[in-house]
Scaffold this active site. Structure first.
Site, PDB file in Angstrom:
ATOM      1  N   GLN A   1      42.652  61.778  -0.455  1.00 54.18           N
ATOM      2  CA  GLN A   1      43.533  62.620   0.364  1.00 54.18           C
ATOM      3  C   GLN A   1      44.706  61.809   0.912  1.00 54.18           C
ATOM      4  OE1 GLN A   1      41.771  63.676   4.120  1.00 54.18           O
ATOM      5  NE2 GLN A   1      42.998  65.534   4.339  1.00 54.18           N
ATOM      6  N   GLY A   2      45.901  62.106   0.445  1.00 50.95           N
ATOM      7  CA  GLY A   2      47.095  61.392   0.918  1.00 50.95           C
ATOM      8  C   GLY A   2      47.864  62.231   1.928  1.00 50.95           C
ATOM      9  N   TYR A   3      47.335  62.352   3.128  1.00 54.59           N
ATOM     10  CA  TYR A   3      48.021  63.074   4.200  1.00 54.59           C
ATOM     11  C   TYR A   3      48.692  62.080   5.157  1.00 54.59           C
ATOM     12  CZ  TYR A   3      46.090  67.889   3.640  1.00 54.59           C
ATOM     13  OH  TYR A   3      45.785  69.155   3.223  1.00 54.59           O
ATOM     14  N   SER A   4      47.845  61.249   5.829  1.00 54.42           N
ATOM     15  CA  SER A   4      48.330  60.411   6.939  1.00 54.42           C
ATOM     16  C   SER A   4      49.302  59.328   6.475  1.00 54.42           C
ATOM     17  CB  SER A   4      47.157  59.717   7.626  1.00 54.42           C
ATOM     18  OG  SER A   4      46.198  60.657   7.999  1.00 54.42           O
TER      19      SER A   4
ATOM     20  N   GLU B   1      37.876  70.876   5.846  1.00 62.26           N
ATOM     21  CA  GLU B   1      37.457  69.490   6.087  1.00 62.26           C
ATOM     22  C   GLU B   1      36.686  69.400   7.400  1.00 62.26           C
ATOM     23  OE1 GLU B   1      40.738  66.732   6.268  1.00 62.26           O
ATOM     24  OE2 GLU B   1      39.439  65.018   6.693  1.00 62.26           O
TER      25      GLU B   1
ATOM     26  N   SER C   1      42.121  63.879  15.172  1.00 66.85           N
ATOM     27  CA  SER C   1      41.326  63.309  16.267  1.00 66.85           C
ATOM     28  C   SER C   1      40.768  64.424  17.168  1.00 66.85           C
ATOM     29  CB  SER C   1      42.182  62.354  17.102  1.00 66.85           C
ATOM     30  OG  SER C   1      43.054  63.093  17.925  1.00 66.85           O
ATOM     31  N   ASN C   2      39.708  64.089  17.910  1.00 66.35           N
ATOM     32  CA  ASN C   2      39.075  65.116  18.746  1.00 66.35           C
ATOM     33  C   ASN C   2      39.991  65.605  19.860  1.00 66.35           C
ATOM     34  OD1 ASN C   2      36.986  64.730  17.022  1.00 66.35           O
ATOM     35  ND2 ASN C   2      35.438  64.293  18.589  1.00 66.35           N
ATOM     36  N   GLU C   3      40.904  64.744  20.318  1.00 63.16           N
ATOM     37  CA  GLU C   3      41.866  65.201  21.342  1.00 63.16           C
ATOM     38  C   GLU C   3      42.740  66.310  20.748  1.00 63.16           C
ATOM     39  OE1 GLU C   3      41.383  61.970  20.605  1.00 63.16           O
ATOM     40  OE2 GLU C   3      40.379  61.318  22.431  1.00 63.16           O
TER      41      GLU C   3
HETATM   42  C1  LIG Z   1      37.967  55.934   8.725  1.00 63.88           C
HETATM   43  C2  LIG Z   1      39.147  56.839   8.581  1.00 63.88           C
HETATM   44  C3  LIG Z   1      39.331  57.509   7.377  1.00 63.88           C
HETATM   45  C4  LIG Z   1      40.456  58.310   7.201  1.00 63.88           C
HETATM   46  N1  LIG Z   1      40.654  58.900   5.971  1.00 63.88           N
HETATM   47  C5  LIG Z   1      41.813  59.549   5.740  1.00 63.88           C
HETATM   48  C6  LIG Z   1      42.107  60.035   4.427  1.00 63.88           C
HETATM   49  O1  LIG Z   1      41.321  59.895   3.484  1.00 63.88           O
HETATM   50  N2  LIG Z   1      43.299  60.623   4.230  1.00 63.88           N
HETATM   51  C7  LIG Z   1      44.209  60.813   5.221  1.00 63.88           C
HETATM   52  O2  LIG Z   1      45.255  61.389   4.974  1.00 63.88           O
HETATM   53  N3  LIG Z   1      43.958  60.367   6.486  1.00 63.88           N
HETATM   54  C8  LIG Z   1      42.783  59.741   6.750  1.00 63.88           C
HETATM   55  N4  LIG Z   1      42.515  59.259   8.016  1.00 63.88           N
HETATM   56  C9  LIG Z   1      43.573  59.361   9.043  1.00 63.88           C
HETATM   57  C10 LIG Z   1      43.243  60.271  10.208  1.00 63.88           C
HETATM   58  O3  LIG Z   1      43.385  61.619   9.853  1.00 63.88           O
HETATM   59  C11 LIG Z   1      44.180  59.859  11.354  1.00 63.88           C
HETATM   60  O4  LIG Z   1      43.758  58.566  11.772  1.00 63.88           O
HETATM   61  C12 LIG Z   1      44.120  60.803  12.524  1.00 63.88           C
HETATM   62  O5  LIG Z   1      44.734  62.023  12.186  1.00 63.88           O
HETATM   63  C13 LIG Z   1      44.810  60.216  13.784  1.00 63.88           C
HETATM   64  O6  LIG Z   1      46.090  59.773  13.484  1.00 63.88           O
HETATM   65  P1  LIG Z   1      46.577  58.288  13.866  1.00 63.88           P
HETATM   66  O7  LIG Z   1      45.541  57.336  13.392  1.00 63.88           O
HETATM   67  O8  LIG Z   1      47.964  58.123  13.358  1.00 63.88           O
HETATM   68  O9  LIG Z   1      46.564  58.234  15.453  1.00 63.88           O
HETATM   69  P2  LIG Z   1      47.713  58.745  16.433  1.00 63.88           P
HETATM   70  O10 LIG Z   1      48.203  60.075  15.966  1.00 63.88           O
HETATM   71  O11 LIG Z   1      48.708  57.649  16.609  1.00 63.88           O
HETATM   72  O12 LIG Z   1      46.896  58.953  17.769  1.00 63.88           O
HETATM   73  C14 LIG Z   1      46.525  57.862  18.624  1.00 63.88           C
HETATM   74  C15 LIG Z   1      45.734  58.435  19.801  1.00 63.88           C
HETATM   75  O13 LIG Z   1      46.565  59.326  20.562  1.00 63.88           O
HETATM   76  C16 LIG Z   1      45.944  60.600  20.686  1.00 63.88           C
HETATM   77  N5  LIG Z   1      46.963  61.664  20.614  1.00 63.88           N
HETATM   78  C17 LIG Z   1      47.998  61.731  19.741  1.00 63.88           C
HETATM   79  N6  LIG Z   1      48.721  62.860  19.954  1.00 63.88           N
HETATM   80  C18 LIG Z   1      48.115  63.518  20.979  1.00 63.88           C
HETATM   81  C19 LIG Z   1      48.386  64.748  21.665  1.00 63.88           C
HETATM   82  N7  LIG Z   1      49.398  65.519  21.304  1.00 63.88           N
HETATM   83  N8  LIG Z   1      47.546  65.116  22.652  1.00 63.88           N
HETATM   84  C20 LIG Z   1      46.480  64.341  23.013  1.00 63.88           C
HETATM   85  N9  LIG Z   1      46.200  63.147  22.421  1.00 63.88           N
HETATM   86  C21 LIG Z   1      46.991  62.752  21.409  1.00 63.88           C
HETATM   87  C22 LIG Z   1      44.985  60.697  19.516  1.00 63.88           C
HETATM   88  O14 LIG Z   1      43.913  61.562  19.764  1.00 63.88           O
HETATM   89  C23 LIG Z   1      44.509  59.249  19.377  1.00 63.88           C
HETATM   90  O15 LIG Z   1      43.455  59.009  20.277  1.00 63.88           O
HETATM   91  C24 LIG Z   1      41.389  58.470   8.247  1.00 63.88           C
HETATM   92  C25 LIG Z   1      41.179  57.817   9.459  1.00 63.88           C
HETATM   93  C26 LIG Z   1      40.077  57.006   9.628  1.00 63.88           C
HETATM   94  C27 LIG Z   1      39.893  56.303  10.940  1.00 63.88           C
END
Ligand SMILES: Cc1cc2nc3c(=O)[nH]c(=O)nc-3n(C[C@H](O)[C@H](O)[C@H](O)COP(=O)(O)OP(=O)(O)OC[C@H]3O[C@@H](n4cnc5c(N)ncnc54)[C@H](O)[C@@H]3O)c2cc1C
Length: 402
Positions: free
Chosen positions: A126-129, A249, A387-389
């Site tokens: 999955q190439g989203y992030s 998902e 994330s859960n937030e």
């Molecule tokens: C082990 C693992 C596997 C993963 N696998 C994949 C994958 O296969 N493909 C893919 O595309 N992605 C994948 N991900 C990415 C995952 O979806 C992102 O890590 C996630 O969406 C959070 O984004 P971020 O890491 O950029 O954190 P950020 O968006 O930078 O967030 C940092 C913190 O700020 C909080 N935050 C941010 N915005 C808000 C808001 N508006 N309100 C309240 N709190 C907020 C978040 O909850 C978090 O605690 C994976 C991540 C992990 C850890």
């Protein structure tokens, strides 16, 4: 929703239990018991057994290869698979891109891509992030510029970087969100592309996680040429597919059946481990933690059953999938905390080294072998899949109307 199992359901449970007992690859039991990391081939062994039986995609419509099971039967299936400690199948094809393809894809795309997902021959990632586009996914910058090739066909030239891409090192294909219209509003200029991971210009670089595992990667795309026919749904309308996929998902992340099995396992350990001259299970503090977990798990189970019942009457998973994700992952994390607590000092020596060739022999009981790496690994669950937030924000907006 009728919560009583009918005679047919009870017979179905028997059939499923017998099938798993007779067909689950024995060599996988050994690997899991000894705490070994599972290889791609291990995952495929169980996948192929289920594909041959026609049980690989219970949630899919029958016309595309689904089983036609009722919500209750699907629930029984997941319970029995967890009860037998069967490995969980990789979700990227079966639970994520598969439903997007059969819902939004053309007939040609369905014919081309669905069989490989069902058979297990094609592995997906999955190439989203992206760095800078996680929670704020619509901020993604990987761009796809459209052009006409010398052969007269239409192509995209893709440039950018994805991150946290789980299992990309093993993937044959990836589904990517790319920006096809930089001028429009963030959600409106995104398209959903299927990309062959062997295409020139793709580089996969490992990210080693806290538990010492290679599970996630960076994926770099430099002048990657992708035929326009690999785009699912309309150009610039990929956000619709993206959201649909995320709901699937998140529902899948809840893992209720596996957590129920996890509680049983911890109880077994707590019966075997001693604490101040008595079994740990008799310790009132530990007992209370297990009981609280069981109560929360029972509540989550009913929420999952309601979602499953809704799905079988034609309702796709909606914002309630966020609720399942939050509660499911919190419970999974609490389980790993209790497992670590039950293992006590024996949990510590098994923290995997960051270097190669960790050949230390086991210290302490078998159940303590993987508790520390598992504890560290499961910190991810409250982050991935959104994330859960962010899930709380979705519930506030979509369910509570705040
Ligand atoms: C082990 C693992 C596997 C993963 N696998 C994949 C994958 O296969 N493909 C893919 O595309 N992605 C994948 N991900 C990415 C995952 O979806 C992102 O890590 C996630 O969406 C959070 O984004 P971020 O890491 O950029 O954190 P950020 O968006 O930078 O967030 C940092 C913190 O700020 C909080 N935050 C941010 N915005 C808000 C808001 N508006 N309100 C309240 N709190 C907020 C978040 O909850 C978090 O605690 C994976 C991540 C992990 C850890």
């Amino acid at each position: 929703m009728d919560l009583n199992f009918s005679a047919e359901d009870i017979a179905f449970r028997g059939e499923v239990r017998t099938f798993i007992r007779d067909h689950y690859p024995v060599e996988l039991h050994g690997k899991i018991d000894e705490g070994e990391e599972l290889s791609k081939e291990d995952f495929l062994k169980w996948h192929r057994v289920l594909a041959k039986k026609g049980w690989i995609a219970p949630a899919w419509p029958v016309e595309y290869g689904g089983t036609g099971w009722t919500a209750v039967q699907r629930y029984i299936w997941s319970e029995e698979a967890a009860r037998a400690d069967a490995i969980r199948l990789m979700p990227f094809g079966l639970s994520m891109v598969g439903p997007v393809i059969y819902t939004f894809g053309t007939s040609a795309q369905k014919e081309r891509f669905l069989p490989g997902i069902l058979s297990g021959d094609v592995w997906w990632c999955q190439g989203y992030s992206e760095p800078g586009a996680g929670s704020d996914l619509a901020n993604l910058r990987t761009k796809a510029e459209r052009f006409t090739g010398d052969d007269g066909k239409e192509y995209y030239r893709v440039n950018g970087q994805k991150t946290w891409t789980t299992m990309a090192q093993h993937a044959d294909w990836g589904f990517f969100l790319v920006r096809t219209d930089p001028a429009s509003k963030p959600q409106e200029g995104i398209s959903f592309l299927l990309i062959d991971m062997k295409t020139p210009g793709i580089t996969v670089r490992p990210i080693i996680t806290l538990g010492g595992e290679h599970e996630v990667n960076e994926v770099w795309l430099e002048d990657v040429i992708v035929p326009v026919e690999n785009r699912i749904y309309e150009e610039n309308k990929g956000w619709t597919c993206a959201k649909f996929l995320l709901a699937h998902e998140r529902t899948g992340i809840a893992g209720v059946a596996a957590s129920k099995r996890g509680v049983e396992r911890i109880k077994d350990v707590a019966r075997a481990e001693q604490d101040g001259g008595q079994p740990l299970i008799a310790n009132p503090f530990f007992k209370r933690k297990i009981s609280e977990l069981e109560v929360d798990l029972a509540a989550l189970e009913f929420t999952e059953l309601r979602t499953l019942a809704g799905e079988s009457s034609g309702k796709g998973p909606g914002p309630e999938s966020s609720l399942l994700k939050i509660k499911g992952t919190e419970i999974q994390q609490r389980l790993t905390e209790l497992a670590l607590e039950a293992a006590g000092h024996y949990g510590a020596p098994y923290f995997r080294s960051f270097g190669e060739g960790d050949n230390a022999t086991a210290v302490g009981p078998d159940h303590s072998r993987r508790v520390a790496p598992t504890y560290f690994n499961m910190r991810k669950t409250s982050i991935y899949g959104g994330s859960n937030e962010i899930q709380r924000n979705i519930i506030a907006k979509m369910v509570l109307g705040l």
